[in-house]
Design a protein around this motif. Structure first.
Motif, PDB file in Angstrom:
ATOM      1  N   THR A  61      15.211  51.866  65.584  1.00 40.67           N
ATOM      2  CA  THR A  61      15.370  51.169  66.861  1.00 40.67           C
ATOM      3  C   THR A  61      15.252  52.173  67.994  1.00 40.67           C
ATOM      4  O   THR A  61      15.851  53.252  67.945  1.00 40.67           O
ATOM      5  N   GLY A  73       5.828  48.996  75.618  1.00 41.60           N
ATOM      6  CA  GLY A  73       7.089  48.259  75.622  1.00 41.60           C
ATOM      7  C   GLY A  73       7.651  48.079  77.019  1.00 41.60           C
ATOM      8  O   GLY A  73       7.406  48.873  77.929  1.00 41.60           O
ATOM      9  N   ASP A  74       8.431  47.011  77.189  1.00 36.35           N
ATOM     10  CA  ASP A  74       9.110  46.789  78.470  1.00 36.35           C
ATOM     11  C   ASP A  74      10.211  47.822  78.647  1.00 36.35           C
ATOM     12  O   ASP A  74      11.008  48.049  77.727  1.00 36.35           O
ATOM     13  N   GLN A  91      14.010  47.627  77.154  1.00 38.01           N
ATOM     14  CA  GLN A  91      14.073  46.704  76.014  1.00 38.01           C
ATOM     15  C   GLN A  91      14.142  47.487  74.714  1.00 38.01           C
ATOM     16  O   GLN A  91      13.273  48.284  74.421  1.00 38.01           O
ATOM     17  N   TYR A 125      13.590  47.889  70.930  1.00 38.51           N
ATOM     18  CA  TYR A 125      12.714  47.308  69.921  1.00 38.51           C
ATOM     19  C   TYR A 125      13.044  47.891  68.551  1.00 38.51           C
ATOM     20  O   TYR A 125      13.535  49.024  68.436  1.00 38.51           O
ATOM     21  N   ARG A 142       6.075  46.334  65.799  1.00 36.78           N
ATOM     22  CA  ARG A 142       7.236  46.321  66.686  1.00 36.78           C
ATOM     23  C   ARG A 142       7.778  44.900  66.778  1.00 36.78           C
ATOM     24  O   ARG A 142       7.011  43.931  66.771  1.00 36.78           O
ATOM     25  N   SER A 178      11.153  42.502  68.777  1.00 37.97           N
ATOM     26  CA  SER A 178      12.214  42.545  69.785  1.00 37.97           C
ATOM     27  C   SER A 178      13.598  42.490  69.162  1.00 37.97           C
ATOM     28  O   SER A 178      14.590  42.785  69.824  1.00 37.97           O
ATOM     29  N   SER A 179      13.688  42.130  67.875  1.00 36.62           N
ATOM     30  CA  SER A 179      14.959  42.145  67.143  1.00 36.62           C
ATOM     31  C   SER A 179      14.635  42.200  65.667  1.00 36.62           C
ATOM     32  O   SER A 179      13.488  41.981  65.251  1.00 36.62           O
TER      33      SER A 179
END
Length: 332
Positions: free
Chosen positions: A126, A100-101, A104, A106, A76, A78-79
């Motif tokens: 995504t 995961g938050d 957010q 991912y 995973r 974040s971008s």
């Protein structure tokens, strides 16, 4: 067991084994077996998608790749440009991420791995864990904690995607503030800052901040911080960048002075005037005050040079050093 590290690459080879006793007597050979040293990676998983995205996690699903695939590896980021964090492996065609938050988005990557450890290129999708009523905000991050004179200023940042309805500030003389103890509650606010007047015997308190969602779910506490303590300081000085004379007046314009978080507001500017160079606060012939950053100053003597300098005054009553001196002559 035996591992043949020198086996030919991608070419079938036959192996047979016999046993030896301590006297060197050999058994008959086993029946041969064929094996191939595999360096070909499987194909990437097919049809990767986010099967579900709810407030407890994200479920990924896909279809298989090569028959020799023995497991799938899930990462995973974040971008698309961010580092890939390994989440785990699975032997099935699905994986659920509950770490995961909330909110957010991912980028998830899934690769196929065969028995020889060859790994495919990645499939990606995504997805985001949705923000539900049970989602907790991220912990605030206190960026400024200081006491200037008797004025406490706390500033913090709030990351994440869970909406925050307010904050509770806790304090104690312990280095780690217990934010579960109601006795340590110091203040509540909807802002990401707090300013209070504190007594001299309150300068040794540590502070921590907890965020609350609209549903009352608490975040983890911020790190506990001990404010720095310092005496009040005068504001920075300014610079006069225009002194334009008419027949009977001089128009002065100077730079506004910025203030930092928690600094006293700028309340006024003082303009010191003299007909002699070397103007000081003590020898000025006239002193004018204004909350603006410009002023028209009357100059009754035509053709005579006048000298000016400006200081800055804040709400604590502290005055800056004088600006560099400027001069102008009415009527010229």
């Amino acid at each position: 067991a035996y591992t043949d590290l020198d086996a030919p690459v991608d070419i079938p080879a036959a192996y047979k084994v016999r046993a030896l006793d301590t006297a060197g007597n050999a058994s008959a050979y086993s029946s041969p077996v064929w094996a191939t040293r595999d360096t070909v990676a499987p194909l990437a998983p097919n049809n990767l998608e986010a099967v579900s995205q709810d407030d407890t996690g994200v479920t990924l699903g896909w279809s298989g790749s090569n028959p020799d695939t023995v497991r799938y590896s899930v990462h995973r980021a974040s971008s698309s440009a961010g580092p890939r964090i390994p989440l785990g492996t699975t032997t099935t065609w699905n994986y659920r991420d509950t770490t995961g938050d909330p909110g957010q988005r991912y980028v998830y990557y899934v690769t196929a791995v065969d028995a020889a450890g060859n790994e495919s290129t990645s499939a990606q999708v995504t997805a985001a864990r949705s923000v539900g009523p049970n989602a907790a905000p991220k912990a605030p991050s206190v960026g400024l904690a200081r006491i200037v004179g008797d004025h406490l200023t706390l500033w913090w940042d709030q990351g994440g995607y869970v909406p925050v309805s307010g904050y509770t500030v806790y304090r104690s003389r312990s280095a780690t503030v217990d934010t579960t103890d109601p006795a340590n509650v110091y203040a509540t606010t909807t802002a990401k800052s707090l300013e209070r007047t504190v007594a001299a015997d309150e300068r040794d308190y540590h502070y921590a901040v907890v965020a609350h969602s609209a549903y009352g779910v608490r975040s983890p506490a911020s790190a506990s911080v001990l404010p720095t303590v310092s005496a009040p300081q005068p504001p920075p000085s300014t610079t006069v960048y225009e002194a334009e004379a008419t027949a009977t007046q001089v128009h002065l314009v100077w730079a506004a002075v910025p203030i930092g978080p928690g600094d006293p507001e700028i309340t006024e500017y003082r303009v010191y005037v003299s007909t002699q160079p070397g103007v000081t606060k003590a020898n000025a012939e006239n002193v004018y005050t204004t909350p603006a950053t410009d002023m028209w100053v009357g100059t009754p003597e035509f053709g005579r040079p006048y000298y000016f300098t400006v200081s800055v005054v804040n709400a604590a009553g502290l005055e800056s050093e004088l600006s560099p001196e400027v001069s102008a002559t009415p009527g010229t």
